[in-house]
Design an enzyme around this catalytic site. Structure first.
Site, mmCIF file in Angstrom:
data_model
loop_
_atom_site.group_PDB
_atom_site.id
_atom_site.type_symbol
_atom_site.label_atom_id
_atom_site.label_comp_id
_atom_site.label_asym_id
_atom_site.label_seq_id
_atom_site.Cartn_x
_atom_site.Cartn_y
_atom_site.Cartn_z
ATOM 1 N N ARG A 63 0.827 -1.209 0.000
ATOM 2 C CA ARG A 63 0.000 0.000 0.000
ATOM 3 C C ARG A 63 0.864 1.263 0.000
ATOM 4 N NH1 ARG A 63 -5.208 -0.062 2.305
ATOM 5 N NH2 ARG A 63 -4.784 1.798 3.514
ATOM 6 N N ARG A 81 9.787 5.697 -3.284
ATOM 7 C CA ARG A 81 10.153 6.605 -4.376
ATOM 8 C C ARG A 81 11.617 7.024 -4.254
ATOM 9 N NH1 ARG A 81 5.773 10.038 -2.402
ATOM 10 N NH2 ARG A 81 3.842 9.216 -3.298
ATOM 11 N N ARG A 114 -9.025 -6.129 13.767
ATOM 12 C CA ARG A 114 -8.270 -5.274 14.688
ATOM 13 C C ARG A 114 -9.166 -4.117 15.061
ATOM 14 N NH1 ARG A 114 -4.362 -6.905 17.640
ATOM 15 N NH2 ARG A 114 -2.927 -5.141 17.505
ATOM 16 N N ARG A 154 0.296 5.898 16.556
ATOM 17 C CA ARG A 154 0.467 7.253 16.030
ATOM 18 C C ARG A 154 -0.218 8.285 16.903
ATOM 19 N NH1 ARG A 154 -2.795 6.303 10.257
ATOM 20 N NH2 ARG A 154 -4.770 5.682 11.194
ATOM 21 N N GLU A 206 -3.364 6.730 19.208
ATOM 22 C CA GLU A 206 -4.126 5.617 18.633
ATOM 23 C C GLU A 206 -3.484 4.285 19.033
ATOM 24 O OE1 GLU A 206 -5.425 6.735 14.554
ATOM 25 O OE2 GLU A 206 -4.963 4.652 14.083
ATOM 26 N N TYR A 247 -9.839 -4.855 2.973
ATOM 27 C CA TYR A 247 -9.121 -3.678 3.469
ATOM 28 C C TYR A 247 -9.288 -2.544 2.450
ATOM 29 C CZ TYR A 247 -4.991 -1.456 5.751
ATOM 30 O OH TYR A 247 -4.121 -0.636 6.418
ATOM 31 N N ASP A 303 -10.046 1.279 0.934
ATOM 32 C CA ASP A 303 -9.953 2.715 1.216
ATOM 33 C C ASP A 303 -11.291 3.344 0.840
ATOM 34 O OD1 ASP A 303 -7.318 2.644 2.042
ATOM 35 O OD2 ASP A 303 -6.557 2.865 -0.012
HETATM 36 N N1 UDP Z 1 3.433 0.939 7.854
HETATM 37 C C1 UDP Z 1 4.657 0.897 8.455
HETATM 38 N N2 UDP Z 1 5.174 2.038 9.000
HETATM 39 C C2 UDP Z 1 4.539 3.217 8.934
HETATM 40 C C3 UDP Z 1 3.284 3.265 8.298
HETATM 41 C C4 UDP Z 1 2.751 2.109 7.770
HETATM 42 O O1 UDP Z 1 5.262 -0.164 8.552
HETATM 43 O O2 UDP Z 1 5.070 4.219 9.453
HETATM 44 C C5 UDP Z 1 2.888 -0.323 7.306
HETATM 45 C C6 UDP Z 1 1.979 -1.043 8.282
HETATM 46 O O3 UDP Z 1 2.189 -2.435 8.114
HETATM 47 C C7 UDP Z 1 0.606 -0.678 7.812
HETATM 48 C C8 UDP Z 1 0.807 -0.611 6.312
HETATM 49 O O4 UDP Z 1 2.112 -0.074 6.172
HETATM 50 O O5 UDP Z 1 -0.341 -1.663 8.156
HETATM 51 C C9 UDP Z 1 -0.206 0.236 5.596
HETATM 52 O O6 UDP Z 1 -0.212 1.527 6.146
HETATM 53 P P1 UDP Z 1 -1.358 2.563 5.859
HETATM 54 O O7 UDP Z 1 -0.925 3.877 6.321
HETATM 55 O O8 UDP Z 1 -1.777 2.400 4.437
HETATM 56 O O9 UDP Z 1 -2.527 2.022 6.795
HETATM 57 P P2 UDP Z 1 -3.935 2.688 7.129
HETATM 58 O O10 UDP Z 1 -3.830 3.105 8.550
HETATM 59 O O11 UDP Z 1 -4.173 3.809 6.185
HETATM 60 O O12 UDP Z 1 -4.918 1.574 6.946
#
Ligand code: UDP
Length: 370
Positions: free
Chosen positions: A178, A182, A255, A286, A307, A355, A357
Site C-alpha cells: 500500500r 520513491r 483489529r 500514532r 491511537e 481492506y 480505502d
Molecule cells: N506501515 C509501516 N510504517 C509506517 C506506516 C505504515 O510499517 O510508518 C505499514 C503497516 O504495516 C501498515 C501498512 O504499512 O499496516 C499500511 O499503512 P497505511 O498507512 O496504508 O494504513 P492505514 O492506517 O491507512 O490503513
C-alpha cells in the site's frame, strides 16, 4: 416501477450509515425510492464521523483523507460537497529521530546520508541481497525486498507488529505494498491524482448523502432482525459478514483501535497531522493532531489523539479485516454465501471483509444495481 406496487413500507433498508450505506442511500433517494437507514451507533457516517472539540474537528475514529486516481469518483464526491485539496505527509518517530514518509529520498538521506538515487538504490539492493530473498512470501520479506533491512527495522517492523498484533513474517506481503517507495524527494503519502477533505468536514458530506432517507440511529439490526427484514424487499447490509450468517463457519478476526484524546493549550503541538511511532514502544502507533487537517482552524488550543491498536472482542468496534490465511479463507466462504442472497447487497469493509480505502467504497457503491 416496482416501488409503488410494493406493499412494504420501504423499497430499500440500509443497515449501516457509513460511507457505503450513505452513497447507496443517496442514489436510491435520487432514483425515487423509499429508503430507510439504520445504524447501531448514535451518529451517522460510520468511522468518518467527526466531533467538534471547541473549534477543532476531531476525526473520532482515526484520520481520513480521501484519495483516488479515478476521475469519475473524484468528480462524484465533489458534486456532493467540495473537497479541499490536502496532501497527507506523515512523519515517523523512531528513537528520538524524525523520518519522512512514505519511503523516499528524504528518508534515505536521513537514514544513510546518501546524496543520490543511485546510492539509495544500491544500499537497498545490497541489503536485499544479504537476506537472499527470492519471491517475497510475507510482509517481512516484501518489506526488505522493497526498502532493505535498515528501513524495515526502523520504520516498518515495530509499527506493523503493533498495528496488527502479529509478526511481520505471519502477515501477507500486500499490506506493505500500500505504501509508495520513491527515489525522489516527495513526501506525499499517496500516489493518487486527487486528494482532499470535504469542506465543512465529513459530517457535512454524510448529511448531504443521507438527505431524503429516513435515518434511525441506535438501532441494531440484530436486535429486531425479523422486523427490519420485513420493512423492505431489498436490503443493503454493511455490518460484519460473519455476524449476518450467525458465525456459521466460525468468527472472523478484526483489529480494533482505542483512541485517547488530550487537549493542549498551544496551537501547534507536533507540527504535522500524523506522527507514526515506529519502535515497539510506546504502545500507540500514532499521534494525530487534528487541526492540521483543516487550514481554516483558528482555535488557540490543539487536540491530539493517541491511537492504540488491539485485538477486537465483542462490544468494541471492528476496524481492520485481517488478511492472514485463516481469515482470508473464512471470509471467502462467507462471501460465497453472500453472493447467493439475491435480495441483499453486501458492501463495505465489514460486509466484504476487505481492506478498502474510501475511494474503493464509493466506487463500489456507485456500481451497485439498485
Ligand atoms: N506501515 C509501516 N510504517 C509506517 C506506516 C505504515 O510499517 O510508518 C505499514 C503497516 O504495516 C501498515 C501498512 O504499512 O499496516 C499500511 O499503512 P497505511 O498507512 O496504508 O494504513 P492505514 O492506517 O491507512 O490503513
Amino acid at each position: 416501477m416496482q416501488s409503488r406496487q410494493n406493499s412494504k413500507p420501504y423499497d430499500i433498508l440500509i443497515v449501516g450509515a457509513g460511507l457505503f450505506g450513505s452513497v447507496v442511500a443517496y442514489r436510491a433517494v435520487k432514483a425515487g425510492k423509499r429508503v430507510k437507514v439504520i445504524d447501531r451507533r448514535g451518529h451517522t457516517g460510520g468511522n468518518l464521523h467527526c466531533v467538534d472539540i471547541d473549534g477543532v474537528a476531531v476525526h473520532r475514529y482515526g484520520p481520513h483523507i480521501f484519495h483516488t486516481s479515478d476521475t469519475d469518483v473524484w468528480q462524484w464526491v465533489n458534486s456532493i460537497v467540495e473537497f479541499v485539496p490536502y496532501i497527507n505527509s506523515p512523519v515517523a518517530f523512531y528513537r528520538g529521530k524524525i523520518y519522512n514518509l512514505p519511503f523516499n529520498m528524504n528518508t534515505f538521506v536521513q537514514l544513510w546520508g546518501v546524496t543520490t538515487p543511485e546510492q539509495a538504490e544500491a544500499k537497498i539492493a545490497e541489503q536485499r541481497a544479504e537476506c537472499g530473498i527470492g519471491t517475497p512470501q510475507n510482509l517481512e520479506q516484501q518489506a526488505i525486498s522493497l526498502v532493505g533491512t535498515d528501513i524495515y527495522n526502523t520504520l516498518i517492523k515495530g509499527y506493523t507488529e503493533k498495528q496488527w498484533g502479529r509478526r511481520c513474517a505471519d502477515l501477507p506481503a500486500d499490506i506493505i505494498r500500500r505504501l509508495p517507495v520513491r527515489f525522489t524527494y516527495n513526501n506525499n503519502y499517496f500516489n493518487d491524482t486527487y486528494q482532499g477533505i470535504p469542506r465543512g468536514g465529513y459530517n457535512a458530506f454524510i448529511e448531504k448523502l443521507l438527505e431524503g432517507a429516513e435515518v434511525e440511529l441506535n438501532s441494531d439490526f440484530f436486535d429486531r432482525r425479523e422486523y427490519f427484514e420485513s420493512l423492505a424487499s431489498k436490503i443493503v447490509y454493511t455490518g460484519e459478514i460473519d455476524r449476518y450468517f450467525d458465525y456459521r463457519f466460525g468468527a472472523l478476526e478484526y483489529r480494533t483501535l482505542r483512541f485517547e484524546d488530550e487537549r493542549i493549550e498551544k496551537s501547534n503541538y507536533q507540527g504535522v497531522a500524523v506522527m507514526n511511532f515506529t519502535d515497539t514502544t510506546p504502545d500507540y502507533t500514532r499521534i494525530i493532531e487534528h487541526r492540521h487537517f483543516d487550514r481554516s482552524c483558528t482555535a488557540a488550543h490543539t487536540i491530539i489523539t493517541r491511537e492504540y491498536p488491539a485485538e477486537w472482542s465483542a462490544g468494541s468496534e471492528p476496524y481492520y479485516p485481517i488478511a492472514d490465511s485463516r481469515n482470508s479463507a473464512l471470509a471467502e466462504k462467507y462471501r460465497t454465501l453472500a453472493a447467493q442472497c439475491s435480495n441483499v447487497i453486501f458492501g463495505g469493509r465489514l460486509a466484504e471483509y476487505r481492506y478498502y480505502d474510501m475511494h474503493h467504497i464509493v466506487k463500489r457503491a456507485l456500481e451497485v444495481e439498485l
